[in-house]
Design an enzyme around this catalytic site. Structure first.
Site: not given
Ligand code: FAS
Ligand code: PHB
Length: 394
Positions: A77, A206, A298, A302, A390
């Site tokens: 993009h 947005y 989110p 980031k 961004y």
């Molecule tokens: P993660 O949470 O991805 O991974 C941690 C892992 O550890 C998971 O697989 C979990 O199952 C495991 N774990 C937890 N406890 C454990 C234990 N006791 N023993 C073993 N394993 C364990 N970021 C964006 O930039 N844009 C978004 O749109 C966005 N949407 C999101 C929506 C949701 C519902 C959530 C929760 C987060 C969102 N995020 C978004 C943020 C997300 O993308 C995180 O920044 C990203 O997953 C971070 O990655 P990790 O640090 O690897 O953590």
């Molecule tokens: C997404 O594609 O999931 C997305 C894009 C932009 C954002 C957050 C999530 O700021």
């Protein structure tokens, strides 16, 4: 009583983007690791989360040999769209910064990394663990104890990487009197949907609307990822498919006319909006990376990008310590990461404040918000500030 002990150099808790990327990076410099994950492979490969990759993130994935499918299926993009006053405003990311962003779902990155880890590199990754406990993290031989398939296992290692997300066990393993936790909860949440529909625009939208914030993103030429600002205590049961599409159409409306493409909703869920930072991100030979250490709202896209930046610094520190006997980079890990984490936190807070409806806002504050949006859309210096943050200051 631990029945079987596994030995490795780095024990990694969590098979999300942080843990999987760290293990891949370590393997490329000859450092062994074992990942343990409490969910199943199927569950984490289906978990829908982030979508926008900063330039530094997709470049890192390419550098570590994880970019082949991303470059083939991901969508590059060159701009993002701001929508307010029922008008559209493009922020020219490429023109303002010389960089682009990549839209490629986090679930796809996780799938690619797991396939590389297991099927290609044949490296250990234990799914479905439980009762995870960190032992002697101040010693030179910290351990991780856990249960797996009815057995009590232990990992003896030199370094433990806590990549287990916001609800993991790593951060709580740091004594409370050592940790300073910073937290801000926003008075709303995001309802996110994944739907079978052709993206309505080439770019992420947005939208600031008097009914509330909305976001239009995508995962492929046939799958969209849309979000609606909702109440912090809202329940997904309150949101029928019809209500979701109706609300998205209203919040994305334009004076020139606009209709968002609709389709079968494949998944819907509500994510709270919070900012969180733990300081320090380390304790003894335990190092936190990603959501285990910080959460950003989110709006700035980031979270995932920050996780991979942490991992880049943690891998450098581990490499220096284990290969060169130089512990200085691990000592300064928190100092090296937190300034950037706070900067990303600020940008995500700034985007969230500018785009969402705040119930406590009086008409004066609402007009200030619109004035800010008009300034960002019309001033090259203001839009460059948004664009630079961004695409990432990785
Ligand atoms: P993660 O949470 O991805 O991974 C941690 C892992 O550890 C998971 O697989 C979990 O199952 C495991 N774990 C937890 N406890 C454990 C234990 N006791 N023993 C073993 N394993 C364990 N970021 C964006 O930039 N844009 C978004 O749109 C966005 N949407 C999101 C929506 C949701 C519902 C959530 C929760 C987060 C969102 N995020 C978004 C943020 C997300 O993308 C995180 O920044 C990203 O997953 C971070 O990655 P990790 O640090 O690897 O953590
Ligand atoms: C997404 O594609 O999931 C997305 C894009 C932009 C954002 C957050 C999530 O700021």
């Amino acid at each position: 009583m631990v029945k079987k002990v596994l030995k490795t150099q780095v024990g990694i808790i969590g098979a999300g983007p942080a843990g999987l990327t760290l293990s891949r990076m370590l393997s490329l410099i000859g450092i062994d690791s074992i990942i343990i994950e409490n969910q199943s492979r199927e569950y984490i490969e289906k978990r829908i989360r982030a979508g926008v990759l900063e330039a530094g993130t997709f470049e890192l994935l390419n550098e570590i040999g994880m970019g082949e499918r991303m470059m083939r299926e991901g969508m590059m993009h060159h701009a993002v769209e701001l929508r307010f006053d029922r008008t559209r405003h493009m922020v020219d990311l490429s023109g303002l910064t010389g960089k682009d962003i990549m839209v490629y779902g986090q679930a796809e990155i996780v799938k690619d990394l797991i396939a590389q880890h297991i099927e290609i590199d044949n490296r250990p990754l234990l799914f479905g663990v439980s009762d995870v406990r960190l032992v002697e993290i101040m010693s030179d031989n910290p351990q991780i104890e856990f249960s797996h398939e009815g057995q009590k296992l232990g990992i003896e290692c030199k370094i433990i990487a806590g990549c287990d997300g916001f609800h993991g066990v790593s951060r709580p393993s740091i004594p409370a009197d050592t940790l300073k936790n910073y937290e801000h909860k926003f008075p709303f949440a995001w309802l996110g949907i994944l739907a079978q529909a052709v993206p309505s625009t080439e770019n992420v939208i947005y939208a600031n609307h008097e009914k509330g914030f909305a976001l239009h993103s995508m995962r492929s030429p046939k799958i969209v990822r849309n979000y609606i600002q909702c109440n912090v205590d809202d329940d997904v049961e309150n949101w029928s498919d019809d209500r979701i599409w109706s609300e998205l159409q209203q919040r994305m409306e334009l004076d020139e006319g606009f209709s968002l493409n609709e389709g079968k909703i494949l998944e819907k869920g509500i994510t709270p909006m919070r900012g969180f930072i733990a300081d320090p991100m380390q304790y003894g030979n335990l190092f936190l990376a990603g959501d285990a250490a910080h959460i950003v709202p989110p709006t700035g896209a980031k979270g995932l990008n920050l996780a991979l930046r942490d991992v880049k610094f943690l891998c450098r520190g581990i490499e220096q310590k284990i290969i060169n006997g130089n512990g200085q980079y691990l000592v300064s890990y928190t100092r090296d990461c937190l300034p950037h984490v706070w900067h990303a936190q600020y940008f995500s807070w700034w985007m969230t404040r500018m785009l969402h409806k705040f119930q406590e806002n009086d008409p004066y504050q609402t007009q200030l918000q619109l004035a800010q949006l008009r300034h960002v859309a019309s001033s090259q210096s203001a839009s460059r500030t948004l664009a630079e943050n961004y695409v990432g200051l990785f």
